[in-house]
Structure formats: structure tokens, C-alpha cells
Write a protein that holds these residues in place. Structure first.
Motif, PDB file in Angstrom:
ATOM      1  N   VAL A 610     -32.716 -34.191  -5.637  1.00 29.79           N
ATOM      2  CA  VAL A 610     -31.825 -34.521  -4.341  1.00 29.79           C
ATOM      3  C   VAL A 610     -30.517 -33.776  -4.202  1.00 29.79           C
ATOM      4  O   VAL A 610     -30.063 -33.255  -3.475  1.00 29.79           O
ATOM      5  N   ARG A 615     -30.636 -38.456  -1.127  1.00 33.45           N
ATOM      6  CA  ARG A 615     -30.844 -40.032  -0.704  1.00 33.45           C
ATOM      7  C   ARG A 615     -31.682 -40.544  -1.550  1.00 33.45           C
ATOM      8  O   ARG A 615     -32.911 -39.968  -1.557  1.00 33.45           O
ATOM      9  N   GLU A 632     -37.849 -43.839  -4.474  1.00 28.39           N
ATOM     10  CA  GLU A 632     -37.984 -42.764  -3.263  1.00 28.39           C
ATOM     11  C   GLU A 632     -37.046 -41.889  -3.166  1.00 28.39           C
ATOM     12  O   GLU A 632     -35.828 -42.358  -2.980  1.00 28.39           O
ATOM     13  N   ASP A 633     -37.195 -40.451  -3.201  1.00 23.77           N
ATOM     14  CA  ASP A 633     -36.016 -39.693  -2.772  1.00 23.77           C
ATOM     15  C   ASP A 633     -36.466 -38.737  -1.372  1.00 23.77           C
ATOM     16  O   ASP A 633     -37.644 -38.540  -1.355  1.00 23.77           O
ATOM     17  N   ASP A 634     -35.556 -38.025  -0.967  1.00 18.47           N
ATOM     18  CA  ASP A 634     -35.757 -37.233  -0.043  1.00 18.47           C
ATOM     19  C   ASP A 634     -35.690 -35.393  -0.376  1.00 18.47           C
ATOM     20  O   ASP A 634     -34.956 -34.804   0.302  1.00 18.47           O
ATOM     21  N   SER A 680     -46.079 -37.315  -3.499  1.00 24.84           N
ATOM     22  CA  SER A 680     -45.072 -36.224  -3.486  1.00 24.84           C
ATOM     23  C   SER A 680     -45.704 -35.109  -2.490  1.00 24.84           C
ATOM     24  O   SER A 680     -46.889 -34.824  -2.692  1.00 24.84           O
ATOM     25  N   LYS A 684     -40.861 -32.435   1.285  1.00 20.86           N
ATOM     26  CA  LYS A 684     -40.734 -33.893   1.700  1.00 20.86           C
ATOM     27  C   LYS A 684     -40.219 -35.195   1.003  1.00 20.86           C
ATOM     28  O   LYS A 684     -40.496 -36.310   1.261  1.00 20.86           O
ATOM     29  N   GLY A 685     -40.031 -34.672  -0.140  1.00 17.48           N
ATOM     30  CA  GLY A 685     -39.523 -35.766  -1.205  1.00 17.48           C
ATOM     31  C   GLY A 685     -40.675 -36.270  -2.134  1.00 17.48           C
ATOM     32  O   GLY A 685     -41.799 -35.831  -2.022  1.00 17.48           O
ATOM     33  N   ARG A 687     -42.302 -39.851  -4.318  1.00 21.92           N
ATOM     34  CA  ARG A 687     -42.246 -41.438  -4.211  1.00 21.92           C
ATOM     35  C   ARG A 687     -42.871 -41.941  -5.692  1.00 21.92           C
ATOM     36  O   ARG A 687     -44.254 -41.610  -5.808  1.00 21.92           O
TER      37      ARG A 687
END
Length: 704
Positions: A610, A615, A632-634, A680, A684-685, A687
């Protein structure tokens, strides 16, 4: 009246001559088949219609006008019967079978034609309007309204069949059949238009007679030219089930729209207060309901099944299904991607409420690994392989309907419980070369129908194709793993080479110590060299040890929230936004240091994904009998190919990474009887989900 001119009546007269000539020429052939009779009947009816149109343009009084209009309508009523027979048999290789399957429609069209012919002379069909002598208007009566609705449906049926014939012709044949098809199609389209205008304005005018004559001339020229190029019986085309299903859907939509318009008109002319608004609202609600219904997968599937059940002797067109499945498994991709395409085909054929596909993964220690689930479910991602289940699967070669199974086919009780948990009613083994590769389950069919023998036969063929493809992909995966291990051994050689150099450095220090050991300067330099070398050796040995040994956790019972909070404290000064979401958790049995290592690794990976403005959310929750830890990341996310190889050693996207962090994390989680999965998508990040079983009774709790 200005229309009483012979020149204006010329097109209908010319249409009469051409249509009568075509009818007579076709019947003059020595061989007369249903296609000949149908074509001759349609052309003869067109001749009657054009006779009425021609003389209506020459009428001297309103009564003569009305009389000749009744003649024209009689011809128009008779046309659909012959046209429908022609459209079903023209250039069709399966004409006889189609006639048997469509006999209900043919009888219905014939019966309705006879009924409407009986009302042609009645004012309930047509009547002169006030001022009809001057304006030439003939109003449509109540029976005429019903006739117009039915007539449009009949023309839709004819057009649908003509479209099927034309679509399934090859390029050479299409040139031969297109002129008769376009000619008859032109007549259908015009009479649909004429009837639609009658429904809209409720009146017939002289212009229709003239235009009908012009259209008839053009259509007869096209048909005649086509018949001169290729006789009726010389072309044979087979029409598939799929096109019939599409045309049947088109027919249903047309019928619903006609019925909607008719009911809306009934409301409009009723005595209900606010009838105009109610009529409009009814049309809008019906159209919305129709759109929602046709967007439903189950409705489309039901229409296809109805067409196959009632218009064809077999339930499935196996050639089409085989081609669909071959296309689904033929593309390159991972087992997960192939499974997703297979699921799409299977859902299109049967519409099961659920589907799952599992494969045997030797890489993960002889586990059944789920590579597909519809709908998506986190329940049962991996299942331990037992010998009795494998032995049972070796004896099963066909799909099994899990209802009222005989004892010799009954799965082991533990596995039967797993199938019930998945909601399966059909079990399909996936075997290639006599070896069990995996299995597939299907839930109940959406319309509550049971899987029958034809379903089982088709699924047996599908399972064979899927198993062959999965075998190829799994062998390729094992080959890739072998190459990775080869790289591991090669990498180990480099480690040993470095260790050899470190040993040489220490040996040199010892040799120099024999001569200069009493020198304080040498002693300080030697200690620095030894310390640095030992540190490097320890790091190398630690890396190899992590790859060569399985973790042996020493679990204690604790609250996972406390462990997570302790790890997060170390990131308080980091630039990345790190959010914490927690729920009240039952105790879990974990090795605190090992699980902290896993969480630390996941958070560090998320930070790199990120950047400074990203975040990250760390969440804990309860799911059934498991506790879940989610990171989880964005960030940038990963594509499916990257995710598929994420937990293999020496695969990394980092320029300075070794590719062993996530590999070791999964080994630690599995040693705790848990699972580590990732979701993933590029852009879109990502998880990561860790699932751990709740604490077993009898364990000692850890405090603090």
C-alpha cells in the motif's frame, strides 16, 4: 372517389397474377411434398387477398368496398397456415420430425383460421364507420381485435422458423435459400405492420390495399427468382436446439407484449375510475416484470429445457454440450480458472443451487483442496484425505445421485457427512488413467427437478474431460514444483559455497593468531571478523532451517485479540494507516511467538503493497467453530496467476526477497490445524484470512 382508377389498382392485380402463377407452378411438379403444399397454399391465399385489395380500389359503393375487404381478409386469414407449414419444411433435413413436433401449433392455427373465417362476414369483424363513403374508413370490430392479436403471433412463429433456416445454412446454401426466405419474410413483416396499425388506429384505409399489392409484387419476384435458382427440395438444413430456444423466447416475449396491450386496452375502455392511468401503470409493471424474469438464469434455463423437452426427442444436444465443455477446459490457465469455466457451463445446463470442485493436492500434504465454490463459501476449504474415502472413490466410475443409494455405493460415513455439509445431491468422481484426481458436487436443481439418467450420462462425459484437463495441469504443477526444488538445491549449493568462504575466513584468522595472537590490535580486528562471519553464517543456516523443517508449535490457550494488539503496538509510528477491528473471541490454542511471526509477516507485506498513503485493516471475528484473523489492505492487489503461486518457496515479487515468508506462514498455520487463504484482485487490494479452531477443553489458559 379519386382512388377508383385502374392504374392505382394495378399493383394488387399484378400481385394476384404472380402469386397465383407461383402456386400453380409449384403444384404442377410431379413430386408434391409438405413444403410444396404449404408454399402453394400460402401463395393461393395471397392471391385471394390481392383479389380483394384490387377490387376494393375499384369499388363503386361503401357496401362493395366492405365486401371486397372481407374477401381480402379471408385470404390474409388463410395465409399463416400455408406459410407456417412452408417455414417448417423448407430446406429442413428434419422436416418430418418437425411436423410431428409442431402438429399442435399447426392444428391450432388451422382451427383459429376456420373460426375467424366464420366471422369475416360479420360486423363484429369489420364495419363501415359514419362517413365511410367519403373517407373510405372501415372500422375494426371486437372479433377483429382478437384476430389482429392472434395474427401477429402467427407471423412471429413463421418469422422465427425462417430465421432458423437462414442462420443454419452455410455460405453456399444461404445464397440459394435467401430469396424465398426474404420474400416470404417480407410478406410476414408487412402484414404484421398492417395488423399493428389496425390495432393502433382501429381502422383500415385504401392505402393498405395499394401498399399490400406493391409488397406482394416485390415478394413474389424474390421468391420466383430464388425458386428458379434452386428448387424447394434440393437444400437440406438442420436446426439446432439452441436456436429454437432463442426463437421460443422471442415468441414468448411477443405473446406477453400482445397480451399486455390487449389487457391494457380492456382496462382503458372499462368503466373503472382512472382507467387511463391504470392502463399505463399495468403496462409499465408488466414490462418491468418481463425484464426481471428474462434476466433470471433459472427462467432462461427453464425455457431452454422446455424447448428441448417438447420439440426434440432427446433432452440434450450432446454435440453442442461437448463443444461447450471442450472450449471451457481448452484454454490455458490454473486449475482454479478451468474450474470456474466448467462451473459456468454446468450452471448453464442444469442450474444447480450449489457446485464445488475439489482436487487432491500432494503439495499440501495429501489434502482435498477446494478450487471452486458456487456460491462462494468459506466453509470447508480443505479436507484431510483418508484411505477409506480414496478406496471408495476407486470403485466409483459414474456420477452418484445421493438419494436412496444402495449399500455398495454408499460413501464412508465421515465423507457422507462432508457431502451433506456441502449441500450436495450429486457426487461426480474425477478420475484419469484409473487414478482419483478429485471430485465435484452439485446441489439441487433450481426448479427442484431430480437428476435423471440423461443428466448422469452427460455428466460422465463432462467429468472425463475435466479430469483429463486437471491431470495435465496438476502434472504441470508438480513439474514446476520439481523445478523449484531443483532451484532450492542449487540455491543450497550457493549457501554451502558461502559457508565454505566463511570457514576459510575463520581458518585464516586462526592461522594468523598463531603468529600475532599477542598483538592487541590484531585481537580486536580478529574478534570483529569472527563476530561478523558468525552472524552471516547464523543467518544462512536459519534460512535453510526454516525451509527444511516443519514448525513444531507449543500451543497455549489465549485470547487472539491480546496477541494481535501486542504486534500492532510496533507499528504505531509507521506512516501507513493501520486500523484495528475486533470482536469478543473464544480462546484458541496457539504458539504465541509463531503466530506473532505470521501476523508480523502479513502486516509487513501489506505495508509494502500500500505504501505510505495506504490503509490496512486487521480484523478478528468468530465464524462457527473457528476464529478468524483477517489482514486486509487497499494496495495494488495481485492477479490470479500470482495468487496461485503465492505460497510456493522462492516465488517472490520483491527485488530482495527470497520467497519463503508466506510459505513458512502457511506451514505454521497448518501446524496449528488452521488454514491461511488469500483473496486478491489487481487494483483492488488483498485480503489474507487465517482460520483457527477454538480451544479444546482441558487446555491451560495463558494469562497476561
Amino acid at each position: 372517389m379519386e382512388y377508383k382508377h385502374l392504374l392505382y389498382a394495378l399493383p394488387p392485380f399484378l400481385g394476384l397474377i404472380l402469386s397465383a402463377a407461383l402456386s400453380g407452378l409449384v403444384l404442377a411438379r410431379l413430386k408434391r411434398t409438405p413444403v410444396h403444399w404449404g408454399f402453394a397454399a400460402a401463395m393461393a391465399a395471397l392471391a385471394v387477398a390481392q383479389t380483394g385489395n384490387a377490387f376494393s380500389l375499384l369499388a363503386e359503393s361503401p357496401q362493395q368496398l366492405l365486401g371486397w375487404r372481407r374477401v381480402a381478409v379471408a385470404g390474409e386469414i388463410l395465409m399463416p397456415m400455408g406459410s407456417l407449414l412452408f417455414s417448417l419444411t423448407y430446406a429442413r433435413s428434419n422436416a418430418e420430425a418437425l411436423l410431428r413436433e409442431w402438429r399442435g401449433w399447426l392444428w391450432a392455427v388451422g382451427l383459429l383460421s376456420a373460426v375467424f373465417l366464420g366471422f369475416v362476414g360479420s360486423d363484429k369483424f369489420f364495419m363501415l364507420t359514419p362517413g365511410g363513403t367519403e373517407t373510405g374508413y372501415i372500422a375494426l370490430g371486437p372479433i377483429g381485435l382478437i384476430y389482429a392479436c392472434v395474427y401477429i403471433v402467427a407471423q412471429v412463429l413463421i418469422l422465427a422458423n425462417l430465421e432458423q433456416t437462414f442462420r443454419h445454412a452455410d455460405e453456399t446454401t444461404r445464397w440459394s435459400v435467401k430469396f424465398p426466405i426474404f420474400g416470404l419474410g417480407l410478406l410476414c413483416v408487412y402484414f404484421m405492420y398492417q395488423t399493428s396499425v389496425l390495432l393502433l388506429y382501429r381502422a383500415w384505409t385504401f392505402g393498405f390495399a395499394w401498399v399490400s399489392g406493391v409488397v406482394s409484387v416485390v415478394a413474389c419476384v424474390l421468391i420466383g427468382y430464388g425458386l428458379m435458382r434452386r428448387p424447394l427440395r434440393d437444400v437440406q438444413i438442420y436446426v439446432s436446439r439452441r436456436v429454437l430456444s432463442d426463437s421460443f423466447t422471442f415468441l414468448i416475449v411477443g405473446g406477453v407484449l400482445l397480451a399486455t396491450g390487449l389487457i391494457a386496452e380492456v382496462i382503458r375502455y372499462s368503466g373503472i375510475e382512472g382507467k387511463a392511468s391504470l392502463s399505463t401503470l399495468f403496462v409499465i409493471v408488466t414490462l418491468l416484470g418481463l425484464a426481471l424474469s428474462l434476466s433470471s438464469h433459472n427462467v432462461r434455463l427453464g425455457i431452454g429445457r422446455f424447448a428441448e423437452r417438447h420439440f426434440f426427442p432427446h433432452k440434450y444436444d450432446y454435440r453442442i454440450r461437448w463443444a461447450e465443455m471442450t472450449e471451457a477446459v481448452g484454454f490455458q490457465g490454473t486449475p482454479e480458472q478451468v474450474a470456474k469455466r466448467v462451473s459456468h457451463v454446468v450452471r448453464g445446463i442444469w442450474g444447480p443451487r450449489s457446485i464445488s470442485i475439489w482436487v487432491l493436492s500432494e503439495i499440501e500434504g495429501d489434502m482435498w483442496v477446494k478450487i471452486l465454490s458456487h456460491p462462494v463459501s468459506d466453509l470447508l476449504q480443505r479436507i484431510n484425505v483418508s484411505r477409506d474415502v480414496i478406496a471408495w472413490m476407486h470403485t466409483q466410475n459414474d456420477p452418484l445421485v445421493l438419494i436412496n443409494l444402495s449399500k455398495d455405493k454408499m460413501p464412508p460415513p465421515s465423507f457422507l457427512g462432508t457431502l451433506n455439509l456441502l449441500g450436495a445431491v450429486l457426487f461426480i468422481p474425477l478420475k484419469a488413467d484409473g487414478k482419483v484426481l478429485g471430485w465435484m458436487t452439485l446441489g439441487p436443481i433450481a426448479n427442484r427437478a431430480l437428476y435423471d439418467q440423461q443428466d448422469v450420462d452427460l455428466l460422465r462425459s463432462i467429468a472425463g474431460q475435466v479430469a483429463d484437463r486437471l491431470q495435465h495441469l496438476l502434472l504441470a504443477e508438480k513439474l514446476a514444483m520439481g523445478r523449484e526444488m531443483e532451484a532450492f538445491y542449487e540455491y543450497s549449493t550457493f549457501f554451502l559455497h558461502d559457508l565454505k568462504n566463511f570457514t576459510a575466513t575463520l581458518s585464516l584468522v586462526i592461522q594468523n593468531a598463531e603468529r600475532r595472537g599477542s598483538d592487541p590490535t590484531f585481537q580486536a580486528a580478529a574478534m570483529n571478523t569472527v563476530g561478523a562471519t558468525v552472524k552471516k553464517m547464523t543467518a544462512l543456516i536459519g534460512t535453510l532451517t526454516a525451509l527444511s523443517r516443519d514448525p513444531h508449535p507449543k500451543p497455549v490457550s489465549l485470547d487472539l485479540n491480546l496477541l494481535v494488539d501486542e504486534v500492532i503496538k510496533g507499528f504505531e509510528s509507521a506512516g501507513t494507516t493501520l486500523l484495528r477491528e475486533s470482536a469478543s473471541l473464544p480462546l484458541v490454542d496457539v504458539d504465541a511467538s509463531q503466530m506473532q511471526q505470521v501476523l508480523l509477516n502479513l502486516i509487513l507485506n501489506a505495508q509494502e503493497a500500500v505504501g505510505a498513503d495506504g490503509r490496512i485493516v486487521v480484523r478478528t471475528e468468530v465464524l462457527g467453530s473457528s476464529v478468524r484473523l483477517i489482514v486486509e489492505d487497499d494496495g495494488c492487489g495481485m492477479d490470479r496467476a500470482t495468487v496461485a503461486g503465492l505460497f510456493r518457496p522462492f516465488r517472490t515479487l520483491k527485488s530482495k526477497g527470497l520467497g519463503i515468508g508466506l510459505y513458512q506462514c502457511r506451514k505454521i498455520v497448518q501446524a496449528h490445524q488452521g488454514t491461511l487463504d488469500v483473496e486478491s484482485e489487481s487494483g483492488k487490494g488483498t485480503r489474507f484470512l487465517i482460520s483457527l479452531p477454538v480451544r479444546r477443553e482441558g487446555k491451560v489458559e495463558a494469562h497476561g
